[in-house]
Design a protein around this motif. Structure first.
Motif, PDB file in Angstrom:
ATOM      1  N   ARG A  94       0.847  -1.189   0.000  1.00 34.80           N
ATOM      2  CA  ARG A  94       0.000   0.000   0.000  1.00 34.80           C
ATOM      3  C   ARG A  94       0.886   1.242   0.000  1.00 34.80           C
ATOM      4  O   ARG A  94       2.091   1.166   0.288  1.00 34.80           O
ATOM      5  CB  ARG A  94      -0.910   0.030   1.240  1.00 34.80           C
ATOM      6  N   GLY A  96       0.255   5.100   1.687  1.00 34.71           N
ATOM      7  CA  GLY A  96      -0.668   6.009   2.355  1.00 34.71           C
ATOM      8  C   GLY A  96      -0.123   6.481   3.680  1.00 34.71           C
ATOM      9  O   GLY A  96       1.077   6.392   3.940  1.00 34.71           O
ATOM     10  N   ASP A 209      -5.259   5.462   2.482  1.00 31.66           N
ATOM     11  CA  ASP A 209      -4.388   4.938   1.435  1.00 31.66           C
ATOM     12  C   ASP A 209      -4.660   5.593   0.091  1.00 31.66           C
ATOM     13  O   ASP A 209      -5.812   5.682  -0.349  1.00 31.66           O
ATOM     14  CB  ASP A 209      -4.572   3.425   1.306  1.00 31.66           C
ATOM     15  N   MET A 212      -3.650   0.722  -2.882  1.00 32.67           N
ATOM     16  CA  MET A 212      -3.676  -0.529  -2.124  1.00 32.67           C
ATOM     17  C   MET A 212      -3.614  -1.699  -3.093  1.00 32.67           C
ATOM     18  O   MET A 212      -4.315  -1.714  -4.115  1.00 32.67           O
ATOM     19  CB  MET A 212      -4.947  -0.613  -1.284  1.00 32.67           C
TER      20      MET A 212
END
Length: 244
Positions: A94, A96, A209, A212
């Protein structure tokens, strides 16, 4: 406060990626601050620029965050993420930010896909709309603890106290994002063998995020389709945090 988040607790379908994440230390990035600059702006706001290096065995990731702090409870955060020399990683889990929030912020309202959990390649049945839940109920107790509870295509998420009293936190962005809000961190899920053995945190772990990794189609393979991978490349995204 917000910190760069590149890791998720591996799901069964992450088998093609799990070893490279663990062997390269994506679950234990060591952050150092390279620079910190704070400047007052003509309009009365404060601009804070922070550059961090997050090191792992595969190389490092540079995170440049620019905070514009207004006097009315609004903070805008611009983020630039640049992987450097991350060799041997096909896809990041991911990209974020992660925040730890007060335990009072238990109620969650969002405009995005729902009501059940959904991921970039698993959201056909999740319709765009406004939904409400609690941090406790957003947790999905899979037999083996793993990444769970995400909601995609979110335009706005608000966390507030169950009694609706006191301040609430609203997160927005210039483009749709993915969020999860749980009483568990990825490290908690990594260590647990069953959900009933997990110790529930008092605080809320909020993940916002920009990208992802998808879930894929079968626990015995194959990997998610390539278009749902998170390429090891630079990313740029923004968030606006508002205290109401």
């Amino acid at each position: 406060g917000p910190q760069l988040n590149l890791y998720r607790s591996p799901i069964k379908n992450d088998r093609p990626f799990r070893a490279e994440w663990m062997n390269n230390g994506l679950n234990s990035l060591a952050a150092t601050i390279d620079s910190f600059i704070c400047e007052k702006q003509p309009n009365g706001s404060m601009k804070v620029r922070i550059s961090k290096s997050l090191k792992c065995r595969a190389g490092r990731v540079v995170h440049n965050a620019e905070y514009t702090i207004f006097g009315n409870g609004v903070i805008h955060v611009g983020n630039k993420v640049e992987p450097q020399d991350l060799k041997g990683i096909k896809s990041l889990p991911r990209v974020g930010l992660k925040l730890s929030l007060s335990k009072q912020l238990e109620n969650v309202e969002w405009y995005g896909c729902g009501p059940h959990e959904n991921y970039p390649d698993r959201k056909t049945s999740a319709l765009l709309g406004t939904y409400e839940s609690t941090v406790t109920d957003l947790f999905t107790p899979y037999l083996i603890p793993q990444e769970n509870g995400a909601r995609c295509d979110v335009r706005r998420v608000k966390l507030s106290a169950s009694d609706r009293k006191g301040p609430s936190l609203v997160v927005e962005s210039s483009e749709p994002f993915i969020f999860s809000a749980l009483h568990y961190d990825a490290a908690d899920m990594d260590k647990a063998i069953r959900p009933e053995f997990m110790k529930k945190r008092a605080e809320t772990i909020l993940c916002i995020d920009h990208k992802m990794l998808g879930l894929g189609n079968a626990s015995c393979g194959p990997a998610p389709l390539v278009q749902y991978w998170v390429d090891v490349k630079p990313y740029q995204f923004d968030l606006t945090l508002t205290v109401q």
